[in-house]
Design a protein around this motif. Structure first.
Motif, PDB file in Angstrom:
ATOM      1  N   LEU A  40       0.821  -1.209   0.000  1.00  0.00           N
ATOM      2  CA  LEU A  40       0.000   0.000   0.000  1.00  0.00           C
ATOM      3  C   LEU A  40       0.860   1.266   0.000  1.00  0.00           C
ATOM      4  O   LEU A  40       1.947   1.295   0.568  1.00  0.00           O
ATOM      5  N   ASP A  41       0.325   2.312  -0.634  1.00  0.00           N
ATOM      6  CA  ASP A  41       1.002   3.606  -0.661  1.00  0.00           C
ATOM      7  C   ASP A  41       0.517   4.430   0.528  1.00  0.00           C
ATOM      8  O   ASP A  41      -0.488   5.143   0.449  1.00  0.00           O
ATOM      9  N   TRP A  42       1.245   4.341   1.634  1.00  0.00           N
ATOM     10  CA  TRP A  42       0.823   4.997   2.859  1.00  0.00           C
ATOM     11  C   TRP A  42       0.957   6.518   2.795  1.00  0.00           C
ATOM     12  O   TRP A  42       0.439   7.222   3.666  1.00  0.00           O
ATOM     13  N   SER A  43       1.607   7.030   1.758  1.00  0.00           N
ATOM     14  CA  SER A  43       1.706   8.483   1.610  1.00  0.00           C
ATOM     15  C   SER A  43       0.418   9.088   1.072  1.00  0.00           C
ATOM     16  O   SER A  43       0.208  10.302   1.153  1.00  0.00           O
ATOM     17  N   ASN A  44      -0.459   8.241   0.541  1.00  0.00           N
ATOM     18  CA  ASN A  44      -1.737   8.722   0.024  1.00  0.00           C
ATOM     19  C   ASN A  44      -2.773   8.706   1.148  1.00  0.00           C
ATOM     20  O   ASN A  44      -3.082   7.635   1.690  1.00  0.00           O
ATOM     21  N   PRO A  45      -3.348   9.849   1.502  1.00  0.00           N
ATOM     22  CA  PRO A  45      -4.280   9.903   2.638  1.00  0.00           C
ATOM     23  C   PRO A  45      -5.555   9.085   2.432  1.00  0.00           C
ATOM     24  O   PRO A  45      -6.130   8.588   3.404  1.00  0.00           O
ATOM     25  N   VAL A  46      -5.996   8.956   1.178  1.00  0.00           N
ATOM     26  CA  VAL A  46      -7.195   8.157   0.918  1.00  0.00           C
ATOM     27  C   VAL A  46      -6.909   6.682   1.175  1.00  0.00           C
ATOM     28  O   VAL A  46      -7.716   5.971   1.784  1.00  0.00           O
ATOM     29  N   VAL A  47      -5.764   6.202   0.715  1.00  0.00           N
ATOM     30  CA  VAL A  47      -5.359   4.821   0.965  1.00  0.00           C
ATOM     31  C   VAL A  47      -5.264   4.562   2.462  1.00  0.00           C
ATOM     32  O   VAL A  47      -5.763   3.547   2.981  1.00  0.00           O
ATOM     33  N   LYS A  48      -4.641   5.481   3.156  1.00  0.00           N
ATOM     34  CA  LYS A  48      -4.467   5.349   4.602  1.00  0.00           C
ATOM     35  C   LYS A  48      -5.807   5.326   5.330  1.00  0.00           C
ATOM     36  O   LYS A  48      -6.032   4.516   6.238  1.00  0.00           O
ATOM     37  N   LYS A  49      -6.721   6.207   4.920  1.00  0.00           N
ATOM     38  CA  LYS A  49      -8.034   6.289   5.570  1.00  0.00           C
ATOM     39  C   LYS A  49      -8.851   5.012   5.343  1.00  0.00           C
ATOM     40  O   LYS A  49      -9.443   4.458   6.282  1.00  0.00           O
ATOM     41  N   TYR A  50      -8.866   4.533   4.101  1.00  0.00           N
ATOM     42  CA  TYR A  50      -9.722   3.379   3.800  1.00  0.00           C
ATOM     43  C   TYR A  50      -9.210   2.108   4.454  1.00  0.00           C
ATOM     44  O   TYR A  50     -10.002   1.263   4.894  1.00  0.00           O
ATOM     45  N   TYR A  51      -7.899   1.963   4.547  1.00  0.00           N
ATOM     46  CA  TYR A  51      -7.378   0.760   5.204  1.00  0.00           C
ATOM     47  C   TYR A  51      -7.534   0.876   6.720  1.00  0.00           C
ATOM     48  O   TYR A  51      -7.903  -0.095   7.389  1.00  0.00           O
ATOM     49  N   GLY A  52      -7.272   2.058   7.246  1.00  0.00           N
ATOM     50  CA  GLY A  52      -7.363   2.243   8.687  1.00  0.00           C
ATOM     51  C   GLY A  52      -8.783   2.232   9.217  1.00  0.00           C
ATOM     52  O   GLY A  52      -9.076   1.615  10.244  1.00  0.00           O
ATOM     53  N   ASP A  53      -9.707   2.896   8.507  1.00  0.00           N
ATOM     54  CA  ASP A  53     -11.087   3.025   8.991  1.00  0.00           C
ATOM     55  C   ASP A  53     -11.991   1.868   8.584  1.00  0.00           C
ATOM     56  O   ASP A  53     -12.906   1.504   9.333  1.00  0.00           O
ATOM     57  N   TYR A  54     -11.755   1.311   7.394  1.00  0.00           N
ATOM     58  CA  TYR A  54     -12.702   0.320   6.855  1.00  0.00           C
ATOM     59  C   TYR A  54     -12.080  -1.044   6.561  1.00  0.00           C
ATOM     60  O   TYR A  54     -12.801  -1.988   6.228  1.00  0.00           O
ATOM     61  N   GLY A  55     -10.755  -1.149   6.662  1.00  0.00           N
ATOM     62  CA  GLY A  55     -10.112  -2.418   6.336  1.00  0.00           C
ATOM     63  C   GLY A  55     -10.106  -2.719   4.854  1.00  0.00           C
ATOM     64  O   GLY A  55     -10.023  -3.887   4.443  1.00  0.00           O
ATOM     65  N   VAL A  56     -10.208  -1.676   4.030  1.00  0.00           N
ATOM     66  CA  VAL A  56     -10.250  -1.827   2.570  1.00  0.00           C
ATOM     67  C   VAL A  56      -8.904  -1.403   1.987  1.00  0.00           C
ATOM     68  O   VAL A  56      -8.467  -0.261   2.178  1.00  0.00           O
ATOM     69  N   ALA A  57      -8.249  -2.315   1.280  1.00  0.00           N
ATOM     70  CA  ALA A  57      -6.951  -2.033   0.676  1.00  0.00           C
ATOM     71  C   ALA A  57      -7.142  -1.524  -0.753  1.00  0.00           C
ATOM     72  O   ALA A  57      -7.623  -2.255  -1.615  1.00  0.00           O
ATOM     73  N   LEU A  58      -6.798  -0.250  -0.991  1.00  0.00           N
ATOM     74  CA  LEU A  58      -6.827   0.330  -2.330  1.00  0.00           C
ATOM     75  C   LEU A  58      -5.437   0.120  -2.929  1.00  0.00           C
ATOM     76  O   LEU A  58      -4.488   0.796  -2.571  1.00  0.00           O
ATOM     77  N   MET A  59      -5.333  -0.835  -3.847  1.00  0.00           N
ATOM     78  CA  MET A  59      -4.044  -1.330  -4.291  1.00  0.00           C
ATOM     79  C   MET A  59      -3.740  -0.948  -5.739  1.00  0.00           C
ATOM     80  O   MET A  59      -4.391  -1.429  -6.665  1.00  0.00           O
ATOM     81  N   THR A  60      -2.742  -0.083  -5.906  1.00  0.00           N
ATOM     82  CA  THR A  60      -2.218   0.182  -7.251  1.00  0.00           C
ATOM     83  C   THR A  60      -1.015  -0.719  -7.522  1.00  0.00           C
ATOM     84  O   THR A  60      -0.599  -0.880  -8.665  1.00  0.00           O
ATOM     85  N   ASP A  61      -0.461  -1.302  -6.468  1.00  0.00           N
ATOM     86  CA  ASP A  61       0.584  -2.313  -6.577  1.00  0.00           C
ATOM     87  C   ASP A  61       0.011  -3.597  -5.996  1.00  0.00           C
ATOM     88  O   ASP A  61      -0.536  -3.595  -4.884  1.00  0.00           O
ATOM     89  N   PHE A  62       0.122  -4.677  -6.735  1.00  0.00           N
ATOM     90  CA  PHE A  62      -0.517  -5.921  -6.307  1.00  0.00           C
ATOM     91  C   PHE A  62       0.096  -7.096  -7.048  1.00  0.00           C
ATOM     92  O   PHE A  62       0.818  -6.937  -8.049  1.00  0.00           O
ATOM     93  N   ASP A  63      -0.199  -8.275  -6.568  1.00  0.00           N
ATOM     94  CA  ASP A  63       0.133  -9.518  -7.244  1.00  0.00           C
ATOM     95  C   ASP A  63      -1.183 -10.110  -7.725  1.00  0.00           C
ATOM     96  O   ASP A  63      -1.986 -10.574  -6.913  1.00  0.00           O
ATOM     97  N   GLU A  64      -1.423 -10.076  -9.029  1.00  0.00           N
ATOM     98  CA  GLU A  64      -2.745 -10.473  -9.521  1.00  0.00           C
ATOM     99  C   GLU A  64      -3.083 -11.921  -9.186  1.00  0.00           C
ATOM    100  O   GLU A  64      -4.255 -12.258  -8.985  1.00  0.00           O
ATOM    101  N   ASN A  65      -2.078 -12.791  -9.087  1.00  0.00           N
ATOM    102  CA  ASN A  65      -2.360 -14.186  -8.768  1.00  0.00           C
ATOM    103  C   ASN A  65      -2.722 -14.371  -7.295  1.00  0.00           C
ATOM    104  O   ASN A  65      -3.544 -15.215  -6.952  1.00  0.00           O
ATOM    105  N   LEU A  66      -2.117 -13.590  -6.425  1.00  0.00           N
ATOM    106  CA  LEU A  66      -2.407 -13.705  -4.996  1.00  0.00           C
ATOM    107  C   LEU A  66      -3.605 -12.862  -4.567  1.00  0.00           C
ATOM    108  O   LEU A  66      -4.283 -13.189  -3.592  1.00  0.00           O
ATOM    109  N   ASP A  67      -3.876 -11.786  -5.305  1.00  0.00           N
ATOM    110  CA  ASP A  67      -4.893 -10.838  -4.854  1.00  0.00           C
ATOM    111  C   ASP A  67      -6.257 -11.001  -5.524  1.00  0.00           C
ATOM    112  O   ASP A  67      -7.258 -10.566  -4.977  1.00  0.00           O
TER     113      ASP A  67
END
Length: 364
Positions: A40-67
């Motif tokens: 996750l890109d923790w420098s992005n406040p939206v990414v940080k908010k959604y993972y911290g508040d809702y447990g939702v990972a907004l992923m621009t970097d990922f492993d398509e086979n694992l994710d």
């Protein structure tokens, strides 16, 4: 080897077999928290908010086979996802822009607190019903045998769905295509893409968490006798001659279901009599799609000052749409902001349950 050594050896062998069996059953979805957090890109406040508040990972970097491409129990699903091309955004500016689009043009309709007609609703929709992972890409290309929620909406990418698409989903995650060039073609294209993703986000939750049970029984009452039946069977039951086609106006009047450019048929001139009436769940989805993007076609929305109902021909459809709107509102979805139809917004905001009951009794 003595008796004690043999017993110890057998015990160790059994322990290893059990451990290997458990390891084979592990899936990335719930056991790779550390890996996901590292991506996750923790420098992005939206990414940080959604993972911290809702447990939702907004992923621009990922492993398509694992994710997203795992745990398929049917061969067609495995083949469909295996052939799908999923790209990755390389530039941080592109990633940030795509996340902003998702947040401001899609997520903004899901409220932590929503006030409507004096009631305040706290549904925690994003925390309860959003997927744990949302993969954000700049390329999403599918091959043949296209399926999925994206093909149910009037905002689908094309009639066949083959080629570049906006969104795909499965039980593991949702992947969205927010390629900047596509979004910037025109305001109309931007609306098409973001509304398609909005539809998928809502219906994904309905499917995965059976939110259909939250829709009042009164919604289903008008069309219940027809769900899942073939039209020629209904015509025979009514003592009518089998027709080769049913006009959209007749569809709305007779079966009390919304007609759009993708439901019940792609054929704008009519519908083959052999076609089946959608089931109850599909009826809900058609109404959700119509709420997001009402179409002015025969049997759908009409804009006349003297029309007593928002939808042409069938007051039953207006009542059903009222129930859909109320259900979404109770889930914290801002229907008043989503609907582009001022007549519909007025209808749902001024009619009470008592009004709807009176209208229903007059129609039964």
């Amino acid at each position: 080897m003595n008796r004690t050594s043999i017993i110890l050896a057998i015990s160790m062998l059994l322990f290893c077999c059990i451990a290997c069996e458990d390891e084979d059953e592990l899936s990335p979805s719930g056991l790779d928290t550390d890996r996901v957090q590292d991506l996750l890109d923790w420098s992005n406040p939206v990414v940080k908010k959604y993972y911290g508040d809702y447990g939702v990972a907004l992923m621009t970097d990922f492993d398509e086979n694992l994710d997203i491409k795992f745990n398929f129990y049917e061969s067609w699903a495995n083949s469909f996802w295996k052939k799908m091309e999923i790209g990755k955004m390389e530039r941080k500016s592109e990633c940030d822009s795509a996340i902003t689009v998702l947040d401001t043009a899609v997520f903004r309709y899901f409220k932590d607190e929503l006030e409507f007609q004096g009631e305040v609703y706290h549904s925690d929709f994003k925390k309860k019903y959003f997927p744990n992972k949302i993969l954000i890409t700049n390329k999403l290309i599918v091959g043949s045998d296209v399926s999925g929620l994206i093909m149910q909406t009037v905002n689908r990418p094309s009639k066949t769905g083959v080629g570049s698409t906006f969104c795909q989903s499965n039980d593991n995650a949702i992947v969205v295509n927010l390629e900047s060039g596509m979004l910037n073609i025109s305001p109309e294209k931007f609306e098409q893409v973001t509304k398609a993703i909005l539809y998928v986000m809502i219906v994904y939750a309905f499917d995965k968490y059976d939110l259909y049970s939250m829709v009042p029984d009164a919604f289903y009452e008008f069309s219940k006798p027809y769900y899942g039946k073939r039209i020629y069977q209904l015509q025979e039951e009514a003592g009518e001659e089998k027709s080769h086609a049913v006009a959209r106006s007749e569809w709305v009047e007779t079966y009390h279901m919304i007609a759009t450019s993708v439901a019940p048929t792609d054929n704008m001139n009519g519908m083959l009599a052999e076609s089946s009436i959608p089931d109850a769940r599909r009826d809900v989805c058609i109404c959700i799609d119509h709420l997001i993007n009402p179409e002015t076609i025969d049997g759908a929305r009409v804009e006349t000052e003297n029309a007593p109902f928002v939808y042409q021909l069938s007051p039953q459809c207006s009542i059903k749409m009222w129930y859909i709107a109320q259900t979404l509102i109770k889930l914290g979805i801002d229907v008043m902001a989503i609907s582009p139809d001022p007549n519909f917004r007025k209808f749902i905001s001024t009619r009470t349950q008592e009004d709807i009951d009176d209208l229903t009794n007059n129609l039964l």
